[in-house]
Design a protein around this motif. Sequence first.
Motif, PDB file in Angstrom:
ATOM      1  N   THR A   1       0.847  -1.190   0.000  1.00 48.70           N
ATOM      2  CA  THR A   1       0.000   0.000   0.000  1.00 48.70           C
ATOM      3  C   THR A   1       0.886   1.244   0.000  1.00 48.70           C
ATOM      4  N   PRO A   2       0.603   2.213  -0.897  1.00 51.96           N
ATOM      5  CA  PRO A   2       1.412   3.432  -0.917  1.00 51.96           C
ATOM      6  C   PRO A   2       1.451   4.107   0.449  1.00 51.96           C
ATOM      7  N   ALA A   3       2.654   4.512   0.875  1.00 53.21           N
ATOM      8  CA  ALA A   3       2.804   5.101   2.210  1.00 53.21           C
ATOM      9  C   ALA A   3       2.420   6.576   2.233  1.00 53.21           C
ATOM     10  N   ALA A   4       2.554   7.247   1.104  1.00 52.90           N
ATOM     11  CA  ALA A   4       2.288   8.687   1.059  1.00 52.90           C
ATOM     12  C   ALA A   4       0.788   8.970   1.091  1.00 52.90           C
ATOM     13  N   GLY A   5       0.447  10.162   1.611  1.00 50.12           N
ATOM     14  CA  GLY A   5      -0.946  10.599   1.615  1.00 50.12           C
ATOM     15  C   GLY A   5      -1.721  10.109   2.818  1.00 50.12           C
ATOM     16  N   THR A   6      -3.001  10.466   2.851  1.00 52.04           N
ATOM     17  CA  THR A   6      -3.886  10.095   3.951  1.00 52.04           C
ATOM     18  C   THR A   6      -4.251   8.616   3.861  1.00 52.04           C
ATOM     19  N   PRO A   7      -4.121   7.875   4.949  1.00 47.85           N
ATOM     20  CA  PRO A   7      -4.481   6.453   4.926  1.00 47.85           C
ATOM     21  C   PRO A   7      -5.939   6.251   4.503  1.00 47.85           C
ATOM     22  N   SER A   8      -6.174   5.265   3.678  1.00 49.68           N
ATOM     23  CA  SER A   8      -7.520   5.007   3.186  1.00 49.68           C
ATOM     24  C   SER A   8      -8.376   4.333   4.250  1.00 49.68           C
ATOM     25  N   THR A   9      -9.626   4.765   4.336  1.00 48.82           N
ATOM     26  CA  THR A   9     -10.589   4.107   5.222  1.00 48.82           C
ATOM     27  C   THR A   9     -11.614   3.326   4.411  1.00 48.82           C
ATOM     28  N   ALA A  10     -11.356   3.191   3.107  1.00 50.93           N
ATOM     29  CA  ALA A  10     -12.293   2.496   2.223  1.00 50.93           C
ATOM     30  C   ALA A  10     -12.363   1.014   2.576  1.00 50.93           C
ATOM     31  N   SER A  11     -13.539   0.458   2.420  1.00 49.49           N
ATOM     32  CA  SER A  11     -13.715  -0.966   2.697  1.00 49.49           C
ATOM     33  C   SER A  11     -14.676  -1.580   1.686  1.00 49.49           C
ATOM     34  N   ILE A  12     -14.470  -2.860   1.433  1.00 43.56           N
ATOM     35  CA  ILE A  12     -15.357  -3.634   0.563  1.00 43.56           C
ATOM     36  C   ILE A  12     -15.704  -4.917   1.305  1.00 43.56           C
ATOM     37  N   HIS A  13     -16.990  -5.155   1.442  1.00 45.85           N
ATOM     38  CA  HIS A  13     -17.405  -6.395   2.082  1.00 45.85           C
ATOM     39  C   HIS A  13     -18.561  -6.992   1.295  1.00 45.85           C
ATOM     40  N   GLY A  14     -18.803  -8.245   1.522  1.00 39.83           N
ATOM     41  CA  GLY A  14     -19.884  -8.903   0.797  1.00 39.83           C
ATOM     42  C   GLY A  14     -19.870 -10.390   1.027  1.00 39.83           C
ATOM     43  N   GLN A  15     -20.468 -11.113   0.104  1.00 43.64           N
ATOM     44  CA  GLN A  15     -20.589 -12.553   0.263  1.00 43.64           C
ATOM     45  C   GLN A  15     -20.373 -13.258  -1.067  1.00 43.64           C
ATOM     46  N   VAL A  16     -19.673 -14.379  -1.009  1.00 43.17           N
ATOM     47  CA  VAL A  16     -19.490 -15.239  -2.181  1.00 43.17           C
ATOM     48  C   VAL A  16     -20.577 -16.299  -2.148  1.00 43.17           C
ATOM     49  N   HIS A  17     -21.307 -16.407  -3.244  1.00 43.13           N
ATOM     50  CA  HIS A  17     -22.380 -17.388  -3.359  1.00 43.13           C
ATOM     51  C   HIS A  17     -21.995 -18.453  -4.383  1.00 43.13           C
ATOM     52  N   ALA A  18     -22.501 -19.647  -4.214  1.00 43.12           N
ATOM     53  CA  ALA A  18     -22.286 -20.726  -5.173  1.00 43.12           C
ATOM     54  C   ALA A  18     -23.550 -20.930  -5.981  1.00 43.12           C
ATOM     55  N   SER A  19     -23.389 -21.102  -7.287  1.00 45.91           N
ATOM     56  CA  SER A  19     -24.547 -21.364  -8.137  1.00 45.91           C
ATOM     57  C   SER A  19     -25.044 -22.782  -7.891  1.00 45.91           C
ATOM     58  N   SER A  20     -26.196 -23.087  -8.455  1.00 43.92           N
ATOM     59  CA  SER A  20     -26.764 -24.426  -8.282  1.00 43.92           C
ATOM     60  C   SER A  20     -25.883 -25.488  -8.932  1.00 43.92           C
ATOM     61  N   GLN A  21     -25.028 -25.076  -9.887  1.00 46.88           N
ATOM     62  CA  GLN A  21     -24.140 -26.011 -10.576  1.00 46.88           C
ATOM     63  C   GLN A  21     -22.839 -26.234  -9.813  1.00 46.88           C
ATOM     64  N   ALA A  22     -22.579 -25.377  -8.823  1.00 50.01           N
ATOM     65  CA  ALA A  22     -21.284 -25.403  -8.152  1.00 50.01           C
ATOM     66  C   ALA A  22     -21.312 -26.211  -6.875  1.00 50.01           C
ATOM     67  N   SER A  23     -20.204 -26.882  -6.625  1.00 45.87           N
ATOM     68  CA  SER A  23     -19.978 -27.526  -5.330  1.00 45.87           C
ATOM     69  C   SER A  23     -18.553 -27.166  -4.927  1.00 45.87           C
ATOM     70  N   PRO A  24     -18.322 -25.864  -4.705  1.00 44.57           N
ATOM     71  CA  PRO A  24     -16.956 -25.392  -4.521  1.00 44.57           C
ATOM     72  C   PRO A  24     -16.340 -25.802  -3.192  1.00 44.57           C
ATOM     73  N   GLY A  25     -15.021 -25.803  -3.182  1.00 43.56           N
ATOM     74  CA  GLY A  25     -14.291 -26.061  -1.953  1.00 43.56           C
ATOM     75  C   GLY A  25     -13.741 -24.750  -1.434  1.00 43.56           C
ATOM     76  N   LEU A  26     -12.417 -24.672  -1.293  1.00 41.97           N
ATOM     77  CA  LEU A  26     -11.781 -23.443  -0.842  1.00 41.97           C
ATOM     78  C   LEU A  26     -12.009 -22.332  -1.858  1.00 41.97           C
ATOM     79  N   VAL A  27     -12.222 -21.108  -1.369  1.00 37.27           N
ATOM     80  CA  VAL A  27     -12.539 -19.977  -2.247  1.00 37.27           C
ATOM     81  C   VAL A  27     -11.507 -18.874  -2.063  1.00 37.27           C
ATOM     82  N   PHE A  28     -10.904 -18.453  -3.172  1.00 42.02           N
ATOM     83  CA  PHE A  28     -10.000 -17.307  -3.165  1.00 42.02           C
ATOM     84  C   PHE A  28     -10.775 -16.079  -3.604  1.00 42.02           C
ATOM     85  N   VAL A  29     -10.586 -14.959  -2.906  1.00 42.99           N
ATOM     86  CA  VAL A  29     -11.199 -13.688  -3.279  1.00 42.99           C
ATOM     87  C   VAL A  29     -10.101 -12.631  -3.260  1.00 42.99           C
TER      88      VAL A  29
END
Length: 278
Positions: free
Chosen positions: A120-148
């Motif tokens: 993360t760039p050190a210069a400037g004002t530290p960011s307070t931005a955030s992203i949150h949410g949820q990963v969903h699996a489709s009816s066709q999916a039977s996923p294991g470990l999930v990378f985001v």
Amino acid sequence: MGDAVEEAAKRAIETMRENLSEQITVSDMARAAMFSKFHFTRIFQRATGVSPGRFLSALRLQRAKDLLVSTSLNVAHISVRVGYNSVGTFSSRFSKSVGMSPTAYRKLAGYAPHIPVAPTPAAGTPSTASIHGQVHASSQASPGLVFVGLFPDRIPEGRPIRCTILSGPGLFHFTGVPPGTWYLLSQSVTGDPTEIATDPHSRPIFVATHGPLAIAHDTVLTVDVNLQPVTALDPPVLLALLDARKVALSVVAAQEKARAATVLSARFPARSVDRPAA
């Protein structure tokens, strides 16, 4: 998106796959797609999210990853087989996109100890931005470990800005997200994560993309993503996402340990000891 556009893009992608060792031009791809060169570039980007040249480059590196773990060809021979005239250029691009050199990738059998995150760039004002949410699996999916992960482009390559590994579809939360325009990309592979697949294509892969996301210093976003089976139109995953397996396994092990401790405490609750009165 019209079926004609998708089929044209698929014809071009098949031509790319069949000629990775050749110097394919955009004109060659356009002829395969049966579109004019000008219209082809536009419809290909519309269908895949990236330019024909970027897609071709990604296919070449993806094939190189496969050859490194499934053959004994040396790096120089592999670079030629995937369309590079210079082994130095090939090694540099592979390292930048995959996260390790071709030699290291082979030595580790495609399993790196961790995914490095871009500083993360050190210069400037530290960011307070955030992203949150949820990963969903489709009816066709039977996923294991999930990378985001958050990336600057539609192709998952290089260092993500933020990333996490989930034991399955569920909630994620990124804080301190640097201002900029990012893509939220996710990938999951079915099967037992403790087993190493000798064939890179032996397990179904599920992917999800959301973006571009414009982030300011104080942005707060809620983003839900839906995992779907990977298709021919999805750009190859270049960052060694499957190589995060070891990190993910440590997460799963920690969860199992915590679960075992909970069960144990439920079966054998702590008992108070009566002490004699003074």
